[in-house]
Scaffold this active site. Sequence first.
Site, PDB file in Angstrom:
ATOM      1  N   LYS A  96       8.149 -17.917 -28.702  1.00  0.00           N
ATOM      2  CA  LYS A  96       7.157 -16.996 -29.273  1.00  0.00           C
ATOM      3  C   LYS A  96       6.102 -16.593 -28.256  1.00  0.00           C
ATOM      4  CE  LYS A  96       5.349 -19.513 -32.519  1.00  0.00           C
ATOM      5  NZ  LYS A  96       6.070 -20.777 -32.393  1.00  0.00           N
ATOM      6  N   ARG A 103       0.911 -19.949 -40.311  1.00  0.00           N
ATOM      7  CA  ARG A 103       1.816 -21.083 -40.164  1.00  0.00           C
ATOM      8  C   ARG A 103       2.207 -21.653 -41.528  1.00  0.00           C
ATOM      9  NH1 ARG A 103       1.557 -22.364 -34.586  1.00  0.00           N
ATOM     10  NH2 ARG A 103       2.093 -24.520 -34.152  1.00  0.00           N
ATOM     11  N   ARG A 157       9.547 -28.647 -21.066  1.00  0.00           N
ATOM     12  CA  ARG A 157       8.562 -27.576 -20.935  1.00  0.00           C
ATOM     13  C   ARG A 157       7.355 -27.969 -20.074  1.00  0.00           C
ATOM     14  NH1 ARG A 157       6.405 -24.242 -26.129  1.00  0.00           N
ATOM     15  NH2 ARG A 157       5.260 -26.115 -26.710  1.00  0.00           N
ATOM     16  N   ARG A 169       2.370 -30.397 -22.093  1.00  0.00           N
ATOM     17  CA  ARG A 169       1.467 -30.528 -23.227  1.00  0.00           C
ATOM     18  C   ARG A 169       1.572 -31.926 -23.814  1.00  0.00           C
ATOM     19  NH1 ARG A 169       2.146 -25.377 -27.117  1.00  0.00           N
ATOM     20  NH2 ARG A 169       1.926 -27.051 -28.622  1.00  0.00           N
ATOM     21  N   ARG A 191       6.354 -31.955 -35.194  1.00  0.00           N
ATOM     22  CA  ARG A 191       6.035 -30.517 -35.235  1.00  0.00           C
ATOM     23  C   ARG A 191       7.199 -29.723 -35.825  1.00  0.00           C
ATOM     24  NH1 ARG A 191       5.083 -29.688 -29.403  1.00  0.00           N
ATOM     25  NH2 ARG A 191       4.756 -27.493 -29.837  1.00  0.00           N
TER      26      ARG A 191
END
Length: 221
Positions: free
Chosen positions: A14, A89, A128, A161, A172
């Site tokens: 996204k 969300r 990531r 992160r 998540r």
Amino acid sequence: MMYIIFLGAPGAGKGTQAANVAQELNLVHIASGDLFRQALEQRTELGIQVKSYMEKGMLVPDEITTSMVLERISAPECGPGVILDGFPRNLQQAKALDKALAEPAKSIDKVVYIKVSEEELLNRLSGRWICRNCQTPYHAISSPPKVWGKCDKCGGELYQRPDDTVETVKKRLQVYFAQTAPLIDYYTQAGKLLEIDGEGSVDEVSRRIMTALSRGLFVAE
Ligand code: AMP
């Protein structure tokens, strides 16, 4: 004035795609997660309020999130329109957004839903790395930076992160399937959903999105 939402699981791409499309269409990119991370780094009142939720992979309470995003949307520089990334969300946030836009007789134009398999999401999130300065994401294997640890675009430091650990990623994804995925139906019923296959290279996915948006936005339905 144009309002586009980017919807998809954590790791669906996204952020990358929303930034590209915002540039292409000259819209302001608003990423709720980035706003929260900035507040955390700057240790503001907001940062203190949201820290524990983010660390656990939970959603920040709706009142805090919605008022932060609505305030940002109403800023003068958002005049041409915005791309919302990571907001709404859940259904309450989606309804609050619809309500807030309805007052000045505006509405969401399209919702770009980027679909990626769960296996691919886990793989992407675990490798990531993100630029601390401009938020550009990299992947240790599939899209590494030219110089390890440095952003190709701005030279900023890359970091992982803290909520990209295996445990938090699982949480998540759970939160996504329980709370965010119902928005797919909500926007389908509103006739606004554009479903995009999110697997493949960044450029391929970008092209799919631009094609779907140009049909959806600029051609009479
Ligand atoms: P993201 O960068 O979009 O993955 O967001 C990182 C974290 O920020 C999430 O796991 C939540 O804790 C929080 N967050 C971001 N956007 C929202 C939202 N719309 N509602 C509630 N919490 C959010």
